[in-house]
Design an enzyme around this catalytic site. Structure first.
Site, PDB file in Angstrom:
ATOM      1  N   HIS A 166      -4.215  -3.274   6.497  1.00  0.00           N
ATOM      2  CA  HIS A 166      -4.372  -3.488   5.094  1.00  0.00           C
ATOM      3  C   HIS A 166      -5.583  -3.782   4.511  1.00  0.00           C
ATOM      4  O   HIS A 166      -6.048  -5.355   4.491  1.00  0.00           O
ATOM      5  CB  HIS A 166      -3.355  -4.635   4.650  1.00  0.00           C
ATOM      6  CG  HIS A 166      -3.155  -5.194   3.536  1.00  0.00           C
ATOM      7  ND1 HIS A 166      -2.723  -4.317   2.599  1.00  0.00           N
ATOM      8  CD2 HIS A 166      -3.800  -6.325   3.079  1.00  0.00           C
ATOM      9  CE1 HIS A 166      -2.925  -4.911   1.096  1.00  0.00           C
ATOM     10  NE2 HIS A 166      -3.596  -5.956   1.520  1.00  0.00           N
ATOM     11  N   ASP A 171       1.034  -1.208  -0.146  1.00  0.00           N
ATOM     12  CA  ASP A 171      -0.097  -0.039   0.001  1.00  0.00           C
ATOM     13  C   ASP A 171       0.959   1.311   0.042  1.00  0.00           C
ATOM     14  O   ASP A 171       0.606   2.286  -0.854  1.00  0.00           O
ATOM     15  CB  ASP A 171      -0.986  -0.155   1.316  1.00  0.00           C
ATOM     16  CG  ASP A 171      -1.603  -1.577   1.334  1.00  0.00           C
ATOM     17  OD1 ASP A 171      -2.423  -1.608   0.534  1.00  0.00           O
ATOM     18  OD2 ASP A 171      -1.313  -2.038   2.323  1.00  0.00           O
TER      19      ASP A 171
END
Ligand code: NAI
Length: 328
Positions: A187, A159
């Site tokens: 996440h 990410d």
């Protein structure tokens, strides 16, 4: 000759494994001068496919690859390992509720935590990539009482890298100009990629972008939903980029962060930034001598506060669900 560093990878016959193993074996994790021994864990029906992957590893004749062991018994595979990259996980099947998903993964990460507790090297560094990564890491950590909690982490580096790439493209600068990117929280789609503390060529990123609408309506959702966009385009989930981020994460943990920069890692919260203590949440961290520390003293404005609180709420719900199931 040097004793090889033992690196365990679970789910080694999967998509991410197919990219990850070759990078580790070629020295991308520990450098060109450190011999590495791969310890590969799979479920029994996948061992034959894994044997094929090992044949290909052999065929690369990597100078840094000192040995490969495979198996379906975590206590044997994790024996003496210095790094454990926990990639194998149970994906969400059709009609599967979140509770079922957490339970199925608890059935993987609780025994793996116990096995690591029993047989891993004292210095083992554990990285969970398999989803739901934060909560799987919490389950493994809770089942390994003798391993310091600071030796557990979950991957939000993908990410983080996605956020750097999106920002660099928006501003038409090389990715190397971007520092101090932060992913907060889980996440998952609730994650918060934060531009208010990031820097572009030494200047504040949010001020440089100067477009709150792009930040809120384009940047954040593009980063948070990138995994789904890749599935849509490729017909399979991100694998090479996930492997690359797993290497980046584990390598930073070994080598440390650069002066004037930090990375995102999901680690056990000590209560920093109002994130409930004990949750495995992504933070800005610096790393030195193999130890991470959460960057302290950042100002959190109202916008960021709301986003952080939302993603942490989801983590607390996942924690409560696995607690109810007796997994932690
Ligand atoms: P995959 O399905 O291709 O491979 C997973 C492998 O894990 C399979 O070979 C399976 O046999 C194995 N496995 C299942 N249970 C196991 C157990 N108990 N012990 C050892 N191995 C076991 O999946 P892929 O694409 O490699 O992804 C792996 C995981 O990584 C998934 O959970 C995925 O959602 C997650 N992921 C996480 C990302 C992140 O940024 N944190 C990014 C991309 C994927």
């Amino acid at each position: 000759s040097q004793t090889p560093v033992k690196v365990a990878v679970t789910g080694a016959a999967g998509q991410i494994g197919y990219s990850l193993l070759f990078r580790i074996a070629s020295g991308a994790l520990l450098g060109p001068d450190t011999p590495v021994e791969l310890r590969l864990l799979e479920i029994t029906p996948a061992l034959k496919a894994l044997e094929g992957v090992v044949m290909e590893l052999d065929d690369c004749a990597f100078p840094t690859l000192a040995g490969v062991q495979i198996g379906d018994d975590a206590e044997k595979v994790f024996d003496g390992v210095n790094h454990a990259l926990l990639v194998g996980a149970r994906p969400r099947g059709p009609g599967m509720e979140r509770g079922d998903l957490l339970e199925a993964n608890g059935g993987i990460f609780a025994p793996q935590g116990k096995a690591l507790n029993k047989v891993a090297a004292d210095d083992v560094h554990i990285t969970v990539t398999g989803n739901p990564a934060n909560t799987n890491a919490l389950i493994a950590m809770s089942n390994a009482p003798d391993i310091p909690t600071s030796q557990f982490s979950a991957l939000t580096r993908l990410d983080h890298n996605r956020a750097i790439s999106q920002l660099a493209a928006k501003l038409d600068v090389p990715v190397t100009e971007i520092k101090k990117m932060t992913i907060w929280g889980n996440h998952s789609a609730t994650q918060y990629p934060d531009l208010f503390h990031a820097e572009v060529s030494g200047r504040n990123a949010a001020e440089t972008v100067n477009d709150q609408q792009w930040l809120a309506d384009t940047f954040i959702p593009t980063v948070a939903k990138r995994g789904a966009a890749i599935i849509e385009a490729r017909g399979a989930s991100s694998a090479a980029s996930a492997a690359s981020a797993t290497i980046d994460h584990a390598r930073t943990w070994v080598e440390g962060t650069a002066e004037g920069d930090w990375v995102s890692m999901a680690v056990r919260s000590d209560g920093s930034y109002g994130v409930e203590e004990g949750l495995i949440s992504s933070f800005p961290v610096t790393v030195k001598d193999g130890q991470w520390s959460i960057v302290q003293g950042l100002d959190i404005d109202e916008f960021s506060r709301g986003r952080i609180d939302a993603t942490v709420k989801e983590l607390a719900e996942e924690r409560d669900a696995v607690k109810e199931l007796g997994l932690i």
